[in-house]
Design a protein around this motif. Structure first.
Motif, PDB file in Angstrom:
ATOM      1  N   THR A   1       0.828  -1.202   0.000  1.00  0.00           N
ATOM      2  CA  THR A   1       0.000   0.000   0.000  1.00  0.00           C
ATOM      3  C   THR A   1       0.863   1.254   0.000  1.00  0.00           C
TER       4      THR A   1
ATOM      5  N   ASN B   1      -0.748   3.966   1.191  1.00  0.00           N
ATOM      6  CA  ASN B   1      -1.595   4.779   2.071  1.00  0.00           C
ATOM      7  C   ASN B   1      -1.060   4.757   3.522  1.00  0.00           C
TER       8      ASN B   1
ATOM      9  N   LYS C   1      -3.531   3.484   6.219  1.00  0.00           N
ATOM     10  CA  LYS C   1      -3.612   2.018   6.295  1.00  0.00           C
ATOM     11  C   LYS C   1      -2.381   1.476   7.018  1.00  0.00           C
TER      12      LYS C   1
ATOM     13  N   ASP D   1      -2.896   1.640  10.629  1.00  0.00           N
ATOM     14  CA  ASP D   1      -3.855   0.609  11.054  1.00  0.00           C
ATOM     15  C   ASP D   1      -3.163  -0.747  11.156  1.00  0.00           C
ATOM     16  N   PHE D   2      -2.347  -1.078  10.145  1.00  0.00           N
ATOM     17  CA  PHE D   2      -1.669  -2.383  10.160  1.00  0.00           C
ATOM     18  C   PHE D   2      -0.653  -2.472  11.288  1.00  0.00           C
TER      19      PHE D   2
ATOM     20  N   THR E   1       5.770  -0.824   4.209  1.00  0.00           N
ATOM     21  CA  THR E   1       4.833  -0.601   3.100  1.00  0.00           C
ATOM     22  C   THR E   1       5.632  -0.201   1.864  1.00  0.00           C
TER      23      THR E   1
ATOM     24  N   ASP F   1      -4.276  -4.573   0.492  1.00  0.00           N
ATOM     25  CA  ASP F   1      -5.567  -4.207   1.100  1.00  0.00           C
ATOM     26  C   ASP F   1      -6.330  -3.375   0.093  1.00  0.00           C
ATOM     27  N   ASP F   2      -7.499  -3.840  -0.310  1.00  0.00           N
ATOM     28  CA  ASP F   2      -8.384  -2.960  -1.069  1.00  0.00           C
ATOM     29  C   ASP F   2      -9.649  -2.794  -0.245  1.00  0.00           C
ATOM     30  N   SER F   3     -10.035  -1.560  -0.042  1.00  0.00           N
ATOM     31  CA  SER F   3     -11.103  -1.303   0.915  1.00  0.00           C
ATOM     32  C   SER F   3     -11.909  -0.098   0.482  1.00  0.00           C
TER      33      SER F   3
ATOM     34  N   CYS G   1     -13.235  -4.400   3.641  1.00  0.00           N
ATOM     35  CA  CYS G   1     -11.799  -4.579   3.376  1.00  0.00           C
ATOM     36  C   CYS G   1     -11.565  -5.988   2.848  1.00  0.00           C
TER      37      CYS G   1
ATOM     38  N   SER H   1     -12.604  -2.853  13.420  1.00  0.00           N
ATOM     39  CA  SER H   1     -12.654  -2.355  12.045  1.00  0.00           C
ATOM     40  C   SER H   1     -12.764  -3.477  11.005  1.00  0.00           C
TER      41      SER H   1
ATOM     42  N   ARG I   1     -10.771  -3.741   8.586  1.00  0.00           N
ATOM     43  CA  ARG I   1      -9.385  -4.193   8.357  1.00  0.00           C
ATOM     44  C   ARG I   1      -8.997  -5.211   9.429  1.00  0.00           C
TER      45      ARG I   1
END
Ligand code: ITT
Ligand code: MG
Length: 203
Positions: free
Chosen positions: A8, A10, A13, A16-17, A30, A69-71, A121, A180, A182
């Motif tokens: 990603t 982003n 994200k 979050d990870f 990332t 991750d596609d969300s 997600c 979430s 995710r």
């Protein structure tokens, strides 16, 4: 420490990870750390398709296992918009605040009982010479009429989570991780961890 590459660009994200994976002993890397210029075109029409596109392209270039991750946000009153177009809803510049403004404008006048929505997600796990696997998670909420909170990213300030009585952007990183889309997708991945990924973390 075990390292895992999330395919990603982003930063939201990535945070979050980190909240999800640091407690499990992983250091999250990332594309911003390992391949800044690697931008995969998201030509799919579903989260699954785009997640697979991103994971396979990045895994192929780097030659290692990666998770993508596609969300996005699905709003019932807007027939599921912005959906897979969530990142670029208000244009290619991918501005979180412009995206929020567009949603709020389209939702103006919609009463509270018609403002249901969910985040979705899909995670794809790909590695050289392995079959790509996908895992999904969702999180139900209500679209607020004014933004609330400063945490998180994307549409978090206008996504009210009834179970927490707070906007997603008012939750601390570990609180968001617990409920979430995710977090739920990652917990699904942990339940059905591909054998080759499980072995990978030993190295
Ligand atoms: O493709 P990558 O590089 O991972 O980054 P991206 O931001 O383009 O990611 P997506 O294509 O998956 O689009 C997801 C968009 O959905 C929104 N979104 C996804 N998860 C979210 C979350 O946890 N909180 C708020 N908004 C979220 C946000 O606008 C994201 O930009
Ligand atoms: Mg994207």
């Amino acid at each position: 420490m075990k390292k895992i590459v999330i395919a990603t660009q982003n930063k939201g994200k990535a945070k979050d990870f980190e909240a999800l994976l640091a407690p499990l002993g992983y250091k999250v890397l990332t594309l911003l750390d390992v391949a800044q210029d690697l931008d995969v075109e998201e030509t799919g029409v579903t989260f699954e398709e785009n997640a697979i596109l991103k994971a396979e392209a990045v895994s192929k270039v780097l030659g290692i296992p990666v998770i993508s991750d596609d969300s996005g946000l699905e709003i019932d009153a807007l027939n599921g918009e912005p959906g897979v177009y969530s990142a670029r809803y208000a244009g290619a510049a991918k501005s979180d605040s412009a995206n929020i403004d567009k949603v709020l404008e389209k939702m103006s006048g919609v009463p509270e009982n018609g403002r249901t929505a969910r985040f979705r997600c899909v995670l794809a796990v790909a590695a050289p010479n392995e079959k790509t696997e996908t895992f999904s998670g969702s999180c139900e909420g209500i679209i607020l009429s004014t933004p609330q909170g400063n945490n998180g990213f994307g549409y978090d300030p206008i996504f009210y989570v009834p179970a927490q009585s707070k906007a997603m952007a008012e939750l601390l990183p570990h609180e968001k991780a617990a409920i979430s889309h995710r977090g739920n997708a990652l917990r699904e991945l942990q339940q059905r961890m591909p054998k080759w990924l499980d072995e990978e973390k030993q190295s």
